[in-house]
Design a protein around this motif. Structure first.
Motif, PDB file in Angstrom:
ATOM      1  N   ILE A  27     -48.430  20.875  -4.691  1.00  0.00           N
ATOM      2  CA  ILE A  27     -49.611  21.506  -4.192  1.00  0.00           C
ATOM      3  C   ILE A  27     -48.724  22.920  -3.644  1.00  0.00           C
ATOM      4  CG2 ILE A  27     -50.727  21.954  -1.796  1.00  0.00           C
ATOM      5  CD1 ILE A  27     -51.368  18.832  -2.064  1.00  0.00           C
ATOM      6  N   LEU A  28     -47.646  23.018  -3.337  1.00  0.00           N
ATOM      7  CA  LEU A  28     -46.846  24.246  -2.935  1.00  0.00           C
ATOM      8  C   LEU A  28     -46.614  25.243  -3.975  1.00  0.00           C
ATOM      9  CD1 LEU A  28     -44.137  23.010  -0.496  1.00  0.00           C
ATOM     10  CD2 LEU A  28     -46.165  24.012   0.138  1.00  0.00           C
ATOM     11  N   GLU A  29     -46.508  24.480  -5.333  1.00  0.00           N
ATOM     12  CA  GLU A  29     -45.999  25.509  -6.342  1.00  0.00           C
ATOM     13  C   GLU A  29     -47.030  25.818  -7.124  1.00  0.00           C
ATOM     14  OE1 GLU A  29     -43.981  27.511  -8.891  1.00  0.00           O
ATOM     15  OE2 GLU A  29     -43.159  26.388  -7.232  1.00  0.00           O
ATOM     16  N   SER A  30     -48.324  24.933  -6.959  1.00  0.00           N
ATOM     17  CA  SER A  30     -49.656  25.542  -7.542  1.00  0.00           C
ATOM     18  C   SER A  30     -50.661  26.210  -6.770  1.00  0.00           C
ATOM     19  CB  SER A  30     -50.020  24.323  -8.574  1.00  0.00           C
ATOM     20  OG  SER A  30     -50.520  23.369  -7.877  1.00  0.00           O
ATOM     21  N   LYS A  31     -51.035  25.335  -6.122  1.00  0.00           N
ATOM     22  CA  LYS A  31     -52.269  25.925  -5.280  1.00  0.00           C
ATOM     23  C   LYS A  31     -51.849  26.825  -4.135  1.00  0.00           C
ATOM     24  CE  LYS A  31     -55.196  21.730  -5.857  1.00  0.00           C
ATOM     25  NZ  LYS A  31     -56.466  21.397  -4.983  1.00  0.00           N
ATOM     26  N   LEU A 100     -37.861  10.620   5.798  1.00  0.00           N
ATOM     27  CA  LEU A 100     -39.056   9.974   5.217  1.00  0.00           C
ATOM     28  C   LEU A 100     -40.278   9.881   6.304  1.00  0.00           C
ATOM     29  CD1 LEU A 100     -37.845   6.171   3.767  1.00  0.00           C
ATOM     30  CD2 LEU A 100     -38.087   8.588   2.888  1.00  0.00           C
ATOM     31  N   SER A 101     -39.919  10.038   7.691  1.00  0.00           N
ATOM     32  CA  SER A 101     -41.020  10.455   8.356  1.00  0.00           C
ATOM     33  C   SER A 101     -41.589  12.019   8.155  1.00  0.00           C
ATOM     34  CB  SER A 101     -40.566  10.314  10.016  1.00  0.00           C
ATOM     35  OG  SER A 101     -41.574  10.688  10.399  1.00  0.00           O
ATOM     36  N   ALA A 102     -40.647  12.832   7.754  1.00  0.00           N
ATOM     37  CA  ALA A 102     -40.824  14.131   7.440  1.00  0.00           C
ATOM     38  C   ALA A 102     -41.845  14.330   6.283  1.00  0.00           C
ATOM     39  CB  ALA A 102     -39.602  15.068   7.559  1.00  0.00           C
ATOM     40  N   ILE A 103     -41.505  13.580   5.363  1.00  0.00           N
ATOM     41  CA  ILE A 103     -42.336  13.570   4.030  1.00  0.00           C
ATOM     42  C   ILE A 103     -43.865  13.025   4.507  1.00  0.00           C
ATOM     43  CG2 ILE A 103     -42.872  12.257   1.786  1.00  0.00           C
ATOM     44  CD1 ILE A 103     -39.853  11.978   1.556  1.00  0.00           C
ATOM     45  N   MET A 104     -44.094  12.004   5.217  1.00  0.00           N
ATOM     46  CA  MET A 104     -45.306  11.891   5.462  1.00  0.00           C
ATOM     47  C   MET A 104     -45.961  13.058   6.292  1.00  0.00           C
ATOM     48  SD  MET A 104     -45.590   8.800   4.080  1.00  0.00           S
ATOM     49  CE  MET A 104     -44.228   8.345   3.241  1.00  0.00           C
ATOM     50  N   ASN A 105     -45.332  13.477   7.312  1.00  0.00           N
ATOM     51  CA  ASN A 105     -45.863  14.573   8.114  1.00  0.00           C
ATOM     52  C   ASN A 105     -46.179  15.795   7.356  1.00  0.00           C
ATOM     53  OD1 ASN A 105     -45.845  13.186  10.381  1.00  0.00           O
ATOM     54  ND2 ASN A 105     -43.774  13.944  10.845  1.00  0.00           N
ATOM     55  N   LEU A 106     -45.346  16.182   6.347  1.00  0.00           N
ATOM     56  CA  LEU A 106     -45.488  17.191   5.349  1.00  0.00           C
ATOM     57  C   LEU A 106     -46.734  16.941   4.510  1.00  0.00           C
ATOM     58  CD1 LEU A 106     -44.337  19.972   4.647  1.00  0.00           C
ATOM     59  CD2 LEU A 106     -42.939  19.030   3.140  1.00  0.00           C
ATOM     60  N   TYR A 107     -46.723  15.704   4.041  1.00  0.00           N
ATOM     61  CA  TYR A 107     -48.085  15.251   3.096  1.00  0.00           C
ATOM     62  C   TYR A 107     -49.268  15.729   3.654  1.00  0.00           C
ATOM     63  CZ  TYR A 107     -50.798  12.356   0.044  1.00  0.00           C
ATOM     64  OH  TYR A 107     -51.762  12.084  -0.731  1.00  0.00           O
ATOM     65  N   SER A 108     -49.299  15.283   5.197  1.00  0.00           N
ATOM     66  CA  SER A 108     -50.634  15.466   5.785  1.00  0.00           C
ATOM     67  C   SER A 108     -51.002  16.591   5.971  1.00  0.00           C
ATOM     68  CB  SER A 108     -50.367  14.699   7.031  1.00  0.00           C
ATOM     69  OG  SER A 108     -50.196  13.246   6.898  1.00  0.00           O
ATOM     70  N   LYS A 109     -50.020  17.566   6.375  1.00  0.00           N
ATOM     71  CA  LYS A 109     -50.201  18.845   6.640  1.00  0.00           C
ATOM     72  C   LYS A 109     -50.482  19.857   5.284  1.00  0.00           C
ATOM     73  CE  LYS A 109     -46.329  19.631   8.948  1.00  0.00           C
ATOM     74  NZ  LYS A 109     -45.069  20.187   9.490  1.00  0.00           N
ATOM     75  N   SER A 111     -51.713  18.586   2.413  1.00  0.00           N
ATOM     76  CA  SER A 111     -53.065  17.774   2.053  1.00  0.00           C
ATOM     77  C   SER A 111     -54.178  18.671   2.829  1.00  0.00           C
ATOM     78  CB  SER A 111     -52.965  16.417   1.881  1.00  0.00           C
ATOM     79  OG  SER A 111     -52.153  15.723   1.320  1.00  0.00           O
ATOM     80  N   ALA A 112     -54.124  18.643   4.066  1.00  0.00           N
ATOM     81  CA  ALA A 112     -55.149  19.254   4.912  1.00  0.00           C
ATOM     82  C   ALA A 112     -55.181  20.941   4.405  1.00  0.00           C
ATOM     83  CB  ALA A 112     -54.781  19.118   6.159  1.00  0.00           C
ATOM     84  N   LEU A 113     -53.924  21.474   4.122  1.00  0.00           N
ATOM     85  CA  LEU A 113     -54.130  23.136   3.836  1.00  0.00           C
ATOM     86  C   LEU A 113     -54.687  22.931   2.478  1.00  0.00           C
ATOM     87  CD1 LEU A 113     -53.490  25.880   4.076  1.00  0.00           C
ATOM     88  CD2 LEU A 113     -51.170  25.149   2.938  1.00  0.00           C
TER      89      LEU A 113
END
Length: 117
Positions: A27-31, A100-109, A111-113
């Motif tokens: 998502i960061l690299e493409s979208k 690992l907690s940061a992965i889950m948080n970053l994934y949520s943020k 994905s929402a973006l």
């Protein structure tokens, strides 16, 4: 995967955590990159660029700690004979647990973006 505790299973790592990390990277690299390049609004472009920088910094910390985890348990995650071993609990150190907690948080943020791009 829920918030990580003191351990994670090898299956959770391979089938949940790493795919989420790869999704964030995609998502960061493409979208997000495309949104920055195609934005005609200077403020929006600046906002996306700032978000990209923040996400990439967080991603760098995550990748360092995930690499550490993967190297510590390489014999379990990538056995020498090419077959995956049994699902095994991997004990996390403090930095790995935070990552690992940061992965889950970053994934949520991210994905929402992505849903708004």
């Amino acid at each position: 995967m829920k918030a990580p505790s003191a351990n994670v299973t090898s299956d959770q790592l391979i089938n949940d955590v790493i795919p989420k990390l790869r999704t964030v990277e995609f998502i960061l690299e493409s979208k997000l990159k495309a949104a920055i390049q195609n934005s005609t609004d200077a403020q929006q472009k600046e906002k996306y660029e700032r978000q990209r920088q923040e996400f990439e910094l967080e991603l760098m910390m995550i990748q360092m700690n995930l690499d550490h985890l993967l190297s510590r348990y390489a014999d379990i995650i990538k056995p020498q004979d090419g077959t995956r071993g049994e699902n095994t609990y991997l004990e996390l150190d403090d930095s790995e647990r935070v990552a690992l907690s940061a992965i889950m948080n970053l994934y949520s943020k991210v994905s929402a973006l992505a849903s708004t791009l």
